[in-house]
Design an enzyme around this catalytic site. Structure first.
Site, PDB file in Angstrom:
ATOM      1  N   GLY A  10       0.690  -1.310   0.165  1.00 29.22           N
ATOM      2  CA  GLY A  10       0.120   0.239  -0.135  1.00 29.22           C
ATOM      3  C   GLY A  10       0.738   1.142  -0.049  1.00 29.22           C
ATOM      4  O   GLY A  10       2.088   1.231  -0.152  1.00 29.22           O
ATOM      5  N   PHE A  11      -0.004   2.381   0.002  1.00 37.36           N
ATOM      6  CA  PHE A  11       0.787   3.726   0.113  1.00 37.36           C
ATOM      7  C   PHE A  11       1.925   3.832   1.332  1.00 37.36           C
ATOM      8  O   PHE A  11       3.176   3.978   0.890  1.00 37.36           O
ATOM      9  CB  PHE A  11      -0.292   4.733   0.195  1.00 37.36           C
ATOM     10  N   GLY A  36      -3.810  -2.388  -1.973  1.00 32.61           N
ATOM     11  CA  GLY A  36      -2.520  -2.128  -2.321  1.00 32.61           C
ATOM     12  C   GLY A  36      -1.865  -2.291  -4.036  1.00 32.61           C
ATOM     13  O   GLY A  36      -2.870  -2.964  -4.746  1.00 32.61           O
ATOM     14  N   LYS A 105       3.407 -12.972  19.261  1.00 35.15           N
ATOM     15  CA  LYS A 105       3.651 -13.595  20.230  1.00 35.15           C
ATOM     16  C   LYS A 105       4.522 -14.851  19.903  1.00 35.15           C
ATOM     17  O   LYS A 105       5.424 -15.059  20.829  1.00 35.15           O
ATOM     18  CB  LYS A 105       2.003 -13.728  20.916  1.00 35.15           C
ATOM     19  N   TYR A 145     -14.493   1.502   9.650  1.00 37.52           N
ATOM     20  CA  TYR A 145     -12.958   1.835   9.653  1.00 37.52           C
ATOM     21  C   TYR A 145     -12.843   2.098  11.219  1.00 37.52           C
ATOM     22  O   TYR A 145     -11.831   1.526  11.983  1.00 37.52           O
ATOM     23  CB  TYR A 145     -12.733   2.839   8.778  1.00 37.52           C
ATOM     24  N   THR A 175      -2.143  11.752   5.568  1.00 36.23           N
ATOM     25  CA  THR A 175      -0.999  11.772   5.160  1.00 36.23           C
ATOM     26  C   THR A 175      -1.097  11.610   3.636  1.00 36.23           C
ATOM     27  O   THR A 175      -1.731  11.216   3.035  1.00 36.23           O
ATOM     28  CB  THR A 175      -0.258  10.313   5.717  1.00 36.23           C
TER      29      THR A 175
END
Ligand code: UDP
Length: 309
Positions: A10-11, A36, A105, A145, A175
């Site tokens: 992705g970006f 992506g 983990k 989201y 961003t």
């Protein structure tokens, strides 16, 4: 050092992969290419220290080789994308985060969750400090989201508290930069494409809502510093220079050096009226603040868009 970046095609994910490769690390990128793009990997696809695995992290993963860090960036992130992919967005935020925490983990790896300013919803206080709990509509179009990321934060803190996992949570504000999808649907890609096609810029609502825009290299610097800090509570990373959408259009006009006609469209439901990070914590804890002025970042991004359109 071996680092797994989910959503690495992705970006933001691809910029992280590039930075870690530059820093001498081995990078494993996992992405199902839902939002992506393999083309984002082309600058470093040939590197012997880079490996791409096509996989949906909402489904369990086992890795034979050791992993030191996991940075979990897989998720649709544009409002247009998560409106189109609501169930995938919920699954990657919930099941995907659970799977990556389990993997961390199993490997004793440090884990970073890419969270978001959307956890603050349509904020009633501004600027937003990490202590603010937010104002989120759970059943609105952005709820898929916002709530997925809020759940992701909760389960990350639970793994930290219950299993002693070494975790980080970064709350990423708006961003922008090279490699954003041309069809991303967010403000900056929309307006750059509209400008390059000589179309009017679409301003949603009256354009008086505010955002603050951070150049991707600044964000990556903040994330790298956060990985090295011992701090498991969320940290805002973003540019605190708040401006209205109309102010943003004026800056873009200066960058391109010609008038930009505007057309207004209805404001989408639950579109936050304001958004601005309080970055006091990032400043004191990480010694971080953004360096790249909006005009410079827009020049760099515009050149990238020109080369791809
Ligand atoms: N916006 C706009 N025109 C566009 C795309 C977005 O005016 O073509 C507005 C949108 O309504 C919001 C702001 O720009 O107020 C930022 O939207 P974006 O989709 O970039 O992301 P958000 O910050 O809302 O998550």
């Amino acid at each position: 050092m071996r680092i797994l970046v989910t959503g690495g095609a992705g970006f933001i994910g691809s910029h992280l992969c590039e930075r870690f490769l530059k820093n001498g690390c081995d990078v494993l990128c996992m992405d199902n290419l839902l939002t992506g793009d393999r083309a984002n990997l082309s600058p470093f696809l040939g590197s012997a220290r880079f490996k791409f695995v096509e996989h949906d992290v909402s489904k369990p993963v086992a890795l034979d080789d050791g992993i030191d860090w996991i940075l979990h960036f897989a998720s649709p992130a544009s409002p247009a994308d998560y409106a189109r992919l609501p169930i995938q967005t919920l699954k990657v935020g919930a099941l995907g985060t659970h799977n990556m925490l389990g993997l961390a983990k199993a490997h004793g790896a440090k884990f970073l969750l890419a969270s978001t300013s959307e956890v603050y919803g349509d904020p009633l206080v501004t600027p937003q400090k990490e202590e603010y709990w937010g104002n989120v509509n759970p059943i609105g179009p952005r709820g898929v989201y916002d709530e997925a990321k809020r759940f992701a934060e909760a389960i990350t803190m639970a793994y930290h508290r219950v299993h002693g996992l070494d975790t980080r949570i970064v709350r990423i504000f708006n961003t922008y930069g090279p490699r954003m999808k041309l069809s991303d649907g967010r403000l900056i890609p929309n307006m750059l494409v509209q400008h390059l096609r000589n179309e009017p810029l679409t301003v949603f609502g009256d354009g008086k809502q505010t955002r603050s825009f951070c150049y991707v290299e600044d964000l990556v610097d903040g994330i790298v510093r956060l990985m090295d800090a011992r701090h498991s509570d969320p940290v805002n990373i973003g540019n605190p220079e708040e401006r209205t959408i109309l102010d943003f259009v004026a800056v873009l006009r200066d960058v391109v050096g010609r008038p930009l006609p505007v057309t207004h469209k209805p404001l989408p439901q639950d579109d936050p009226k304001c958004r601005c990070p309080d970055i006091s914590k990032a400043r004191t804890l990480l010694g971080w603040s953004p360096r790249i002025p909006l005009k410079d970042g827009l020049h760099l991004t515009l050149n990238d868009f020109k080369s791809r359109l």
